[in-house]
Design an enzyme around this catalytic site. Structure first.
Site, short mmCIF file in Angstrom:
data_model
loop_
_atom_site.label_atom_id
_atom_site.label_comp_id
_atom_site.label_asym_id
_atom_site.label_seq_id
_atom_site.Cartn_x
_atom_site.Cartn_y
_atom_site.Cartn_z
N ARG A 1 4.84 92.49 -51.73
CA ARG A 1 4.24 93.28 -50.35
C ARG A 1 4.87 93.68 -49.30
O ARG A 1 6.49 93.07 -49.13
CB ARG A 1 3.44 92.58 -49.65
CG ARG A 1 1.92 92.60 -48.45
CD ARG A 1 1.46 91.37 -49.07
NE ARG A 1 1.54 90.53 -47.51
CZ ARG A 1 0.99 89.11 -46.98
NH1 ARG A 1 -0.21 89.61 -47.00
NH2 ARG A 1 1.73 88.45 -47.15
N LYS B 1 -8.41 89.09 -48.72
CA LYS B 1 -8.78 88.67 -47.91
C LYS B 1 -9.05 89.87 -46.46
O LYS B 1 -10.16 90.26 -45.89
CB LYS B 1 -9.36 87.76 -47.48
CG LYS B 1 -7.97 86.73 -46.69
CD LYS B 1 -8.19 84.91 -46.30
CE LYS B 1 -6.82 84.89 -45.59
NZ LYS B 1 -5.21 84.91 -46.99
N ARG C 1 -7.94 76.87 -40.74
CA ARG C 1 -6.96 76.34 -42.30
C ARG C 1 -6.92 75.09 -41.92
O ARG C 1 -6.28 74.90 -43.32
CB ARG C 1 -5.54 77.17 -41.84
CG ARG C 1 -5.69 78.84 -42.21
CD ARG C 1 -4.60 79.54 -41.37
NE ARG C 1 -3.63 80.92 -42.10
CZ ARG C 1 -2.64 81.49 -42.42
NH1 ARG C 1 -2.14 80.63 -42.33
NH2 ARG C 1 -2.86 83.00 -43.03
N ARG D 1 4.32 78.27 -48.88
CA ARG D 1 2.86 78.78 -48.52
C ARG D 1 2.13 78.23 -49.57
O ARG D 1 1.36 78.08 -48.33
CB ARG D 1 3.03 80.18 -47.57
CG ARG D 1 4.10 81.07 -46.49
CD ARG D 1 3.86 82.48 -46.33
NE ARG D 1 2.98 83.26 -46.08
CZ ARG D 1 2.61 84.56 -46.57
NH1 ARG D 1 3.07 85.03 -47.03
NH2 ARG D 1 1.21 84.47 -45.78
N ARG E 1 8.09 91.22 -45.41
CA ARG E 1 7.30 90.74 -44.57
C ARG E 1 9.38 89.17 -44.74
O ARG E 1 9.68 88.76 -45.60
CB ARG E 1 6.45 90.15 -44.62
CG ARG E 1 5.93 90.50 -43.56
CD ARG E 1 4.10 90.33 -44.10
NE ARG E 1 4.09 89.17 -43.83
CZ ARG E 1 2.48 88.25 -43.72
NH1 ARG E 1 1.89 88.79 -43.28
NH2 ARG E 1 2.25 86.89 -43.57
#
Length: 226
Positions: free
Chosen positions: A130, A18, A93, A171, A160
């Site tokens: 990622r 997104k 969220r 998550r 990350r």
């Protein structure tokens, strides 16, 4: 007749794409993409109070509290550059945040909500690959993530802290437990749409544009507001 502002919410689990899609739409429409994640990471980098609090929470794969997120978004949506619209990435969220956002945008053009749907197995694979630039914060996907340096600024690419397998699974669990109810909150609105995020990025982009235009046309015809 004044052109209707595009007030867009991008929903989707971490890794759904997104953020990338939001940036493309923001550039095309000339409106700001507002990423609460970027705002928080900037705070972490600058050592602000909110940034330090958020850093500890995000490193555990948990969500930052509603009151902090609502305060950040309320202040950002008071700025002049959102008059023609905005794209929210990472907010709301929770249903509490969504209800607060409805109050914040009351009197403005309707919210358009698009959910990008990707299966969990694919999300885990995407997130584990990622990388992020430690200098500018740019996220690298696919082939770009395999390079040693950031394509934007030349900074070093690192993983990350919240993208290792254990934290990724946490998550996603947090997302489904707390954020998925947003779909139920929004799905009965005439401005809600869902897009298949497992397709190639250009196909996802085309479907997003079609979904946004469809939602906007429906609202314009009915004269609806949030």
């Amino acid at each position: 007749m004044t052109e209707m502002a595009l007030n867009l919410i991008m929903l989707g689990a971490p890794g759904a794409g997104k953020g990338t899609q939001a940036e493309q739409i923001a550039r095309a429409r000339g409106i700001p993409k507002i990423s609460t994640g970027d705002i928080l990471r900037e705070g972490v980098h600058n050592g602000t109070e909110i940034g330090e609090r958020a850093n500890e929470i995000m490193a555990r794969g948990e969500l930052v509290s509603d009151d902090v997120m609502i305060r950040i978004v309320r202040e950002r949506l008071d700025q002049k550059d959102v008059r023609k619209g905005f794209i929210l990435d990472g907010f709301p969220r929770t249903v509490t945040q969504a209800a607060a956002l409805d109050e914040i945008v009351k009197g403005r053009d309707p919210l358009v909500i698009v959910e990008i749907v990707v299966p969990e197995r694919e999300l885990v694979q995407r997130l584990s690959m990622r990388m992020v630039c430690e200098r500018c914060g740019e996220t690298a996907h696919g082939a770009a993530a395999k390079a040693a340096d950031c394509q934007r600024c030349g900074g070093k690419l690192v993983q990350r802290s919240d993208d290792n397998d254990k934290v990724v699974l946490e998550r996603l669990k947090v997302y489904h437990d707390w954020t998925q109810p947003l779909v139920e909150y929004y799905q009965m609105r005439p401005t809600f749409r869902s897009v298949n995020g497992s397709q190639p990025p250009d196909r996802v982009a085309a479907d997003l544009i079609a979904a946004i235009e469809s939602a906007g046309s429906g609202v314009a015809a009915k004269g609806a507001r949030p």
